[in-house]
Design an enzyme around this catalytic site. Structure first.
Site, PDB file in Angstrom:
ATOM      1  N   TYR A 146       0.857  -1.181   0.000  1.00 46.10           N
ATOM      2  CA  TYR A 146       0.000   0.000   0.000  1.00 46.10           C
ATOM      3  C   TYR A 146       0.892   1.230   0.000  1.00 46.10           C
ATOM      4  O   TYR A 146       1.837   1.314   0.797  1.00 46.10           O
ATOM      5  CB  TYR A 146      -0.892   0.004   1.243  1.00 46.10           C
ATOM      6  CG  TYR A 146      -1.823   1.190   1.361  1.00 46.10           C
ATOM      7  CD1 TYR A 146      -1.594   2.197   2.304  1.00 46.10           C
ATOM      8  CD2 TYR A 146      -2.931   1.321   0.533  1.00 46.10           C
ATOM      9  CE1 TYR A 146      -2.440   3.281   2.427  1.00 46.10           C
ATOM     10  CE2 TYR A 146      -3.794   2.418   0.643  1.00 46.10           C
ATOM     11  CZ  TYR A 146      -3.539   3.385   1.591  1.00 46.10           C
ATOM     12  OH  TYR A 146      -4.392   4.464   1.704  1.00 46.10           O
ATOM     13  N   ASP A 241       9.383   2.870  -0.537  1.00 41.84           N
ATOM     14  CA  ASP A 241       8.342   3.551   0.226  1.00 41.84           C
ATOM     15  C   ASP A 241       8.560   3.226   1.710  1.00 41.84           C
ATOM     16  O   ASP A 241       8.194   2.154   2.173  1.00 41.84           O
ATOM     17  CB  ASP A 241       6.958   3.093  -0.243  1.00 41.84           C
ATOM     18  CG  ASP A 241       5.863   3.773   0.557  1.00 41.84           C
ATOM     19  OD1 ASP A 241       4.674   3.540   0.246  1.00 41.84           O
ATOM     20  OD2 ASP A 241       6.184   4.528   1.501  1.00 41.84           O
ATOM     21  N   LYS A 269       4.662   9.542   8.553  1.00 45.36           N
ATOM     22  CA  LYS A 269       4.430   8.990   9.884  1.00 45.36           C
ATOM     23  C   LYS A 269       5.412   9.496  10.942  1.00 45.36           C
ATOM     24  O   LYS A 269       5.267  10.596  11.460  1.00 45.36           O
ATOM     25  CB  LYS A 269       4.401   7.455   9.807  1.00 45.36           C
ATOM     26  CG  LYS A 269       3.197   6.939   8.976  1.00 45.36           C
ATOM     27  CD  LYS A 269       3.105   5.441   8.994  1.00 45.36           C
ATOM     28  CE  LYS A 269       2.137   4.933   7.952  1.00 45.36           C
ATOM     29  NZ  LYS A 269       0.734   4.932   8.387  1.00 45.36           N
TER      30      LYS A 269
HETATM   31  P1  KE4 Z   1      -0.890   8.508   4.323  1.00 45.39           P
HETATM   32  O1  KE4 Z   1      -1.335   9.193   3.061  1.00 45.39           O
HETATM   33  O2  KE4 Z   1      -2.006   7.684   4.957  1.00 45.39           O
HETATM   34  O3  KE4 Z   1      -0.195   9.441   5.305  1.00 45.39           O
HETATM   35  O4  KE4 Z   1       0.283   7.475   3.913  1.00 45.39           O
HETATM   36  C1  KE4 Z   1       0.005   6.498   2.927  1.00 45.39           C
HETATM   37  C2  KE4 Z   1       0.985   5.357   3.067  1.00 45.39           C
HETATM   38  C3  KE4 Z   1       2.014   5.258   2.143  1.00 45.39           C
HETATM   39  N1  KE4 Z   1       2.923   4.271   2.221  1.00 45.39           N
HETATM   40  C4  KE4 Z   1       2.864   3.348   3.215  1.00 45.39           C
HETATM   41  C5  KE4 Z   1       3.897   2.268   3.271  1.00 45.39           C
HETATM   42  C6  KE4 Z   1       1.826   3.408   4.193  1.00 45.39           C
HETATM   43  O5  KE4 Z   1       1.788   2.470   5.176  1.00 45.39           O
HETATM   44  C7  KE4 Z   1       0.872   4.429   4.120  1.00 45.39           C
HETATM   45  C8  KE4 Z   1      -0.283   4.536   5.099  1.00 45.39           C
HETATM   46  N2  KE4 Z   1      -0.410   3.463   6.037  1.00 45.39           N
HETATM   47  C9  KE4 Z   1      -1.731   3.176   6.491  1.00 45.39           C
HETATM   48  C10 KE4 Z   1      -1.642   2.113   7.598  1.00 45.39           C
HETATM   49  N3  KE4 Z   1      -1.267   0.849   7.083  1.00 45.39           N
HETATM   50  C11 KE4 Z   1      -2.478   4.378   6.955  1.00 45.39           C
HETATM   51  C12 KE4 Z   1      -3.680   4.135   7.833  1.00 45.39           C
HETATM   52  C13 KE4 Z   1      -4.918   4.655   7.209  1.00 45.39           C
HETATM   53  O6  KE4 Z   1      -5.071   4.509   5.976  1.00 45.39           O
HETATM   54  O7  KE4 Z   1      -5.737   5.196   7.970  1.00 45.39           O
END
Ligand code: KE4
Length: 431
Positions: A146, A241, A269
């Site tokens: 993801y 990533d 994060k």
């Molecule tokens: P955000 O746009 O949610 O800040 O980041 C996206 C993202 C990009 N790359 C990786 C490896 C990530 O894990 C994420 C976001 N992680 C999820 C939790 N697995 C966010 C939680 C959510 O969607 O509420």
């Protein structure tokens, strides 16, 4: 069983005004059932809900809270910024230079970096940059990984998309989908096949060097190095990533742990310390293509704002000052061993994957090395396990396909309590 009357009331009201009652799908408890818990206060390794129930937190805001929430140094720094600086100017500020320089010092691949406001912005921008730099259109990602909700990534995506059983999303055009190719994690031959079938058309390969959105799946020995070799040979931009594993599995991220240097890295994060921050960076010759220096456009009203950078900078300074990583490894090993003892006592063969302080207990006896092995997990059993832990005051991810995070402020007593609760929850999940 905690009394959650207020959470139930709030969720009913929220659903009138917010799609699904949440601002991010994975929070909705869809895959585990029941009502999402509304939190009212965070403190260290604990959260307290609107009904006054307290929980030991292993989600940590989905990764940012490696130091626990409301760390005194971070809250003090934020108070100072609020009182003496401001929340945003829309002009350059000195903190932007400070965090850029610090990130370039810490992360091996970074020569230049651009701050943004989320992990999604970071990955979207990095892919656009790779396409602009190479003049190519296609990208290769990995099934189950993801990278945020950018159109190019919502093809066989992980995290909330996988949790909801919707790894592909309506609204993503056929043209976009055609330019996203999916390989199999830990299978370099599947990558080579796609590269050869699309010779000279692949701009970037984007990977979570520790996959944290299909549960936790470590890259197998040699896999990342093989990707590096392939990208170098084919003129493909290798993007790590590290939004989740960056600063989590090591100060320099997975790239420093595994000794493989990508061309671009995306971050988020932890470098926001709980406030909205993302970043992308890497080789100078690529980053120099980013506007206004270069012609690949990218922008953001609140990028580099003083409040978010204050939290991020203070977090990084504490990580450098205190080096919590050996302790995080010790604690994570205690949890892993405790869970494995429980599984043995109960005659269960479920597998655990772990890298540093991010781990996942999969409700399957199949070794989990990629998306197709991850989805052999029994999500119904996971759901019962999740709720039993919740009833015992332990808050873990409401999805089988997310990570469990240990922070620097989880105590050994917290870990012992968790291991006991894990035993009870495994008993319940088997009923
Ligand atoms: P955000 O746009 O949610 O800040 O980041 C996206 C993202 C990009 N790359 C990786 C490896 C990530 O894990 C994420 C976001 N992680 C999820 C939790 N697995 C966010 C939680 C959510 O969607 O509420």
């Amino acid at each position: 069983m905690p009394q959650i009357t207020k959470s139930v009331e709030l969720f009913e009201k929220a659903k009138k005004f917010i799609p699904g009652g949440v601002n991010s799908p994975v929070r909705a408890f869809k895959s585990v059932g029941g009502t999402p818990i509304y939190m009212a206060k965070g403190s260290g390794a604990y959260m307290t809900d609107v009904d006054g129930n307290t929980y030991l937190d292993y989600v940590g805001s989905w990764g940012p809270f490696i130091l626990g929430s409301m760390h005194p140094r971070i809250t003090a720094a934020l108070e100072y910024t609020l009182k003496n600086i401001g929340t945003s100017f829309g002009t350059p500020i000195e903190m932007e230079i400070e965090i850029a320089e610090l990130l370039c010092k810490i992360v091996p691949s970074l020569e230049m970096v651009r701050m943004v406001n989320s992990g999604t912005e970071a990955t979207m921008s990095a892919v656009r940059l790779a396409r602009g730099y190479t003049g190519r259109d296609k990208i290769i990602k990995f099934e189950g990984c993801y990278h945020g909700h950018g159109d190019s990534f919502l093809i066989k995506a992980g995290s909330g998309a996988l949790t909801l059983g919707a790894p592909d999303s309506p609204g993503v055009t056929k043209g976009t989908a055609m330019d996203t190719l999916n390989a199999t994690y830990n299978d370099i031959e599947s990558v080579k096949l796609l590269v050869n079938e699309n010779k000279g058309q692949v701009a970037a390969i984007i990977i979570e060097p520790v996959a944290g959105n299909t549960g936790v799946i470590p890259a197998q020995p040699g896999f990342l190095a093989a990707l590096r070799e392939l990208c170098t040979a084919e003129g493909i931009v290798l993007i790590f990533d590290e939004v989740m594993c960056g600063f989590r599995v090591a100060l320099g991220g997975a790239q420093s742990l595994y000794g493989v240097t990508p061309d671009l890295t995306t971050m988020g994060k932890i470098i926001g310390g709980g406030l909205p921050v993302g970043a992308f960076g890497g080789k100078r010759e690529i980053m120099e293509r980013v506007a206004p220096l270069g012609d690949v456009y990218q922008a953001g009203t609140l990028s580099g704002n003083p409040l978010a950078l204050t939290a991020g900078l203070e977090t990084l300074k504490i990580l450098i000052d205190e080096d919590p990583y050996p302790e995080l490894e010790r604690k994570a090993k205690i949890i892993e061993a405790g869970f494995s003892d429980n599984l043995k006592k109960l005659g269960l063969n479920y597998v655990q994957n772990r890298v540093g302080s991010m781990s996942c207990l999969f409700f399957t006896g199949t070794p989990v090395v990629n998306y197709s092995t991850a989805i052999t997990a029994n999500v119904k059993k996971h759901g019962k396990y999740f709720h039993s832990l919740l009833d015992q005051g332990i808050y873990t991810a409401p999805s089988q396909f997310e990570a469990m995070f240990i922070s620097a402020v989880h105590t050994d007593e917290d870990l012992e309590k968790t291991i006991k609760a894990n035993y009870n929850a495994l008993v319940v999940s088997e009923k």
